[in-house]
Write a protein that holds these residues in place. Structure first.
Motif, PDB file in Angstrom:
ATOM      1  N   GLY A  36       5.606  -8.283  14.176  1.00 43.45           N
ATOM      2  CA  GLY A  36       4.792  -9.484  14.240  1.00 43.45           C
ATOM      3  C   GLY A  36       3.526  -9.422  13.397  1.00 43.45           C
ATOM      4  O   GLY A  36       2.753 -10.364  13.378  1.00 43.45           O
ATOM      5  N   GLU A  37       3.337  -8.333  12.670  1.00 46.63           N
ATOM      6  CA  GLU A  37       2.129  -8.157  11.871  1.00 46.63           C
ATOM      7  C   GLU A  37       2.427  -8.289  10.383  1.00 46.63           C
ATOM      8  O   GLU A  37       3.566  -8.139   9.947  1.00 46.63           O
ATOM      9  N   CYS A  38       1.382  -8.551   9.624  1.00 47.61           N
ATOM     10  CA  CYS A  38       1.438  -8.586   8.165  1.00 47.61           C
ATOM     11  C   CYS A  38       0.162  -7.940   7.657  1.00 47.61           C
ATOM     12  O   CYS A  38      -0.924  -8.300   8.103  1.00 47.61           O
ATOM     13  N   TRP A  39       0.273  -6.991   6.745  1.00 44.24           N
ATOM     14  CA  TRP A  39      -0.913  -6.324   6.217  1.00 44.24           C
ATOM     15  C   TRP A  39      -0.667  -5.812   4.807  1.00 44.24           C
ATOM     16  O   TRP A  39       0.472  -5.684   4.369  1.00 44.24           O
ATOM     17  N   LYS A  40      -1.757  -5.520   4.103  1.00 44.70           N
ATOM     18  CA  LYS A  40      -1.685  -5.021   2.737  1.00 44.70           C
ATOM     19  C   LYS A  40      -1.286  -3.545   2.765  1.00 44.70           C
ATOM     20  O   LYS A  40      -1.873  -2.759   3.493  1.00 44.70           O
ATOM     21  N   VAL A  41      -0.292  -3.206   1.982  1.00 44.34           N
ATOM     22  CA  VAL A  41       0.200  -1.839   1.930  1.00 44.34           C
ATOM     23  C   VAL A  41      -0.634  -1.049   0.924  1.00 44.34           C
ATOM     24  O   VAL A  41      -0.804  -1.487  -0.220  1.00 44.34           O
ATOM     25  N   PRO A  42      -1.150   0.107   1.328  1.00 42.45           N
ATOM     26  CA  PRO A  42      -1.860   0.950   0.353  1.00 42.45           C
ATOM     27  C   PRO A  42      -0.919   1.323  -0.793  1.00 42.45           C
ATOM     28  O   PRO A  42       0.282   1.539  -0.573  1.00 42.45           O
ATOM     29  N   ASP A  43      -1.452   1.410  -1.989  1.00 42.60           N
ATOM     30  CA  ASP A  43      -0.621   1.685  -3.163  1.00 42.60           C
ATOM     31  C   ASP A  43       0.229   2.935  -3.018  1.00 42.60           C
ATOM     32  O   ASP A  43       1.381   2.960  -3.457  1.00 42.60           O
ATOM     33  N   ASP A  44      -0.305   3.952  -2.374  1.00 42.50           N
ATOM     34  CA  ASP A  44       0.443   5.203  -2.262  1.00 42.50           C
ATOM     35  C   ASP A  44       1.571   5.133  -1.235  1.00 42.50           C
ATOM     36  O   ASP A  44       2.354   6.071  -1.125  1.00 42.50           O
ATOM     37  N   LEU A  45       1.677   4.025  -0.500  1.00 42.43           N
ATOM     38  CA  LEU A  45       2.744   3.875   0.487  1.00 42.43           C
ATOM     39  C   LEU A  45       3.737   2.765   0.123  1.00 42.43           C
ATOM     40  O   LEU A  45       4.582   2.387   0.935  1.00 42.43           O
ATOM     41  N   LEU A  46       3.648   2.262  -1.100  1.00 44.51           N
ATOM     42  CA  LEU A  46       4.568   1.190  -1.518  1.00 44.51           C
ATOM     43  C   LEU A  46       6.026   1.648  -1.493  1.00 44.51           C
ATOM     44  O   LEU A  46       6.915   0.875  -1.145  1.00 44.51           O
ATOM     45  N   GLY A  47       6.278   2.880  -1.843  1.00 46.50           N
ATOM     46  CA  GLY A  47       7.649   3.394  -1.800  1.00 46.50           C
ATOM     47  C   GLY A  47       8.192   3.411  -0.384  1.00 46.50           C
ATOM     48  O   GLY A  47       9.345   3.029  -0.145  1.00 46.50           O
ATOM     49  N   GLU A  48       7.363   3.827   0.554  1.00 48.46           N
ATOM     50  CA  GLU A  48       7.784   3.833   1.957  1.00 48.46           C
ATOM     51  C   GLU A  48       8.023   2.407   2.447  1.00 48.46           C
ATOM     52  O   GLU A  48       8.955   2.157   3.207  1.00 48.46           O
ATOM     53  N   ALA A  49       7.195   1.480   2.021  1.00 46.72           N
ATOM     54  CA  ALA A  49       7.370   0.087   2.427  1.00 46.72           C
ATOM     55  C   ALA A  49       8.710  -0.452   1.938  1.00 46.72           C
ATOM     56  O   ALA A  49       9.435  -1.121   2.684  1.00 46.72           O
ATOM     57  N   GLN A  50       9.039  -0.148   0.699  1.00 44.94           N
ATOM     58  CA  GLN A  50      10.331  -0.600   0.160  1.00 44.94           C
ATOM     59  C   GLN A  50      11.483   0.064   0.891  1.00 44.94           C
ATOM     60  O   GLN A  50      12.486  -0.582   1.217  1.00 44.94           O
ATOM     61  N   ASP A  51      11.344   1.353   1.170  1.00 40.77           N
ATOM     62  CA  ASP A  51      12.392   2.063   1.915  1.00 40.77           C
ATOM     63  C   ASP A  51      12.584   1.450   3.307  1.00 40.77           C
ATOM     64  O   ASP A  51      13.720   1.307   3.773  1.00 40.77           O
ATOM     65  N   ALA A  52      11.494   1.095   3.972  1.00 40.17           N
ATOM     66  CA  ALA A  52      11.571   0.488   5.302  1.00 40.17           C
ATOM     67  C   ALA A  52      12.288  -0.861   5.242  1.00 40.17           C
ATOM     68  O   ALA A  52      13.155  -1.157   6.068  1.00 40.17           O
ATOM     69  N   ALA A  53      11.941  -1.670   4.249  1.00 36.90           N
ATOM     70  CA  ALA A  53      12.591  -2.978   4.099  1.00 36.90           C
ATOM     71  C   ALA A  53      14.082  -2.810   3.819  1.00 36.90           C
ATOM     72  O   ALA A  53      14.913  -3.522   4.385  1.00 36.90           O
ATOM     73  N   ASP A  54      14.413  -1.851   2.966  1.00 35.25           N
ATOM     74  CA  ASP A  54      15.817  -1.604   2.618  1.00 35.25           C
ATOM     75  C   ASP A  54      16.608  -1.070   3.816  1.00 35.25           C
ATOM     76  O   ASP A  54      17.813  -1.298   3.920  1.00 35.25           O
ATOM     77  N   ALA A  55      15.942  -0.343   4.708  1.00 36.53           N
ATOM     78  CA  ALA A  55      16.632   0.287   5.841  1.00 36.53           C
ATOM     79  C   ALA A  55      16.880  -0.664   7.009  1.00 36.53           C
ATOM     80  O   ALA A  55      17.722  -0.386   7.864  1.00 36.53           O
ATOM     81  N   CYS A  56      16.189  -1.778   7.071  1.00 35.34           N
ATOM     82  CA  CYS A  56      16.309  -2.685   8.212  1.00 35.34           C
ATOM     83  C   CYS A  56      17.590  -3.528   8.122  1.00 35.34           C
ATOM     84  O   CYS A  56      17.708  -4.383   7.245  1.00 35.34           O
ATOM     85  N   PRO A  57      18.546  -3.309   9.026  1.00 32.62           N
ATOM     86  CA  PRO A  57      19.794  -4.077   8.963  1.00 32.62           C
ATOM     87  C   PRO A  57      19.630  -5.543   9.364  1.00 32.62           C
ATOM     88  O   PRO A  57      20.513  -6.353   9.102  1.00 32.62           O
ATOM     89  N   GLU A  58      18.527  -5.869   9.995  1.00 34.48           N
ATOM     90  CA  GLU A  58      18.276  -7.247  10.438  1.00 34.48           C
ATOM     91  C   GLU A  58      17.476  -8.058   9.421  1.00 34.48           C
ATOM     92  O   GLU A  58      17.268  -9.253   9.615  1.00 34.48           O
ATOM     93  N   GLY A  59      16.983  -7.423   8.381  1.00 33.10           N
ATOM     94  CA  GLY A  59      16.151  -8.122   7.406  1.00 33.10           C
ATOM     95  C   GLY A  59      14.826  -8.570   7.989  1.00 33.10           C
ATOM     96  O   GLY A  59      14.254  -9.581   7.562  1.00 33.10           O
ATOM     97  N   ALA A  60      14.325  -7.802   8.943  1.00 26.10           N
ATOM     98  CA  ALA A  60      13.071  -8.176   9.624  1.00 26.10           C
ATOM     99  C   ALA A  60      11.827  -7.824   8.828  1.00 26.10           C
ATOM    100  O   ALA A  60      10.748  -8.330   9.120  1.00 26.10           O
TER     101      ALA A  60
END
Length: 69
Positions: A36-60
């Motif tokens: 339910g949150e939205c926030w700015k991702v620190p530049d050094d965690l952009l890879g993790e953010a993409q990995d998290a989005a790719d891993a979610c089977p629900e597209g949440a």
């Protein structure tokens, strides 16, 4: 880049915080704690953010260029 987690779509698979432990965590029920949150991702965690989005089977998890209005 912003990360947004749709609370209604999150089914608690736990894959997102498994691949992005520095960005996301779990709550006591096994759902991502930041649902339910939205926030700015620190530049050094952009890879993790993409990995998290790719891993979610629900597209949440969405990565956004701008914060939602």
């Amino acid at each position: 880049m912003y990360i947004s987690i749709d609370e209604a779509k999150c089914m608690g698979h736990g894959r997102c915080y498994g691949v992005a432990p520095e960005l996301l965590s779990d709550d006591v029920e096994g759902f991502v704690a930041q649902k339910g949150e939205c926030w700015k991702v620190p530049d050094d965690l952009l890879g993790e953010a993409q990995d998290a989005a790719d891993a979610c089977p629900e597209g949440a998890i969405a990565l956004l260029e701008q914060a939602p209005a």
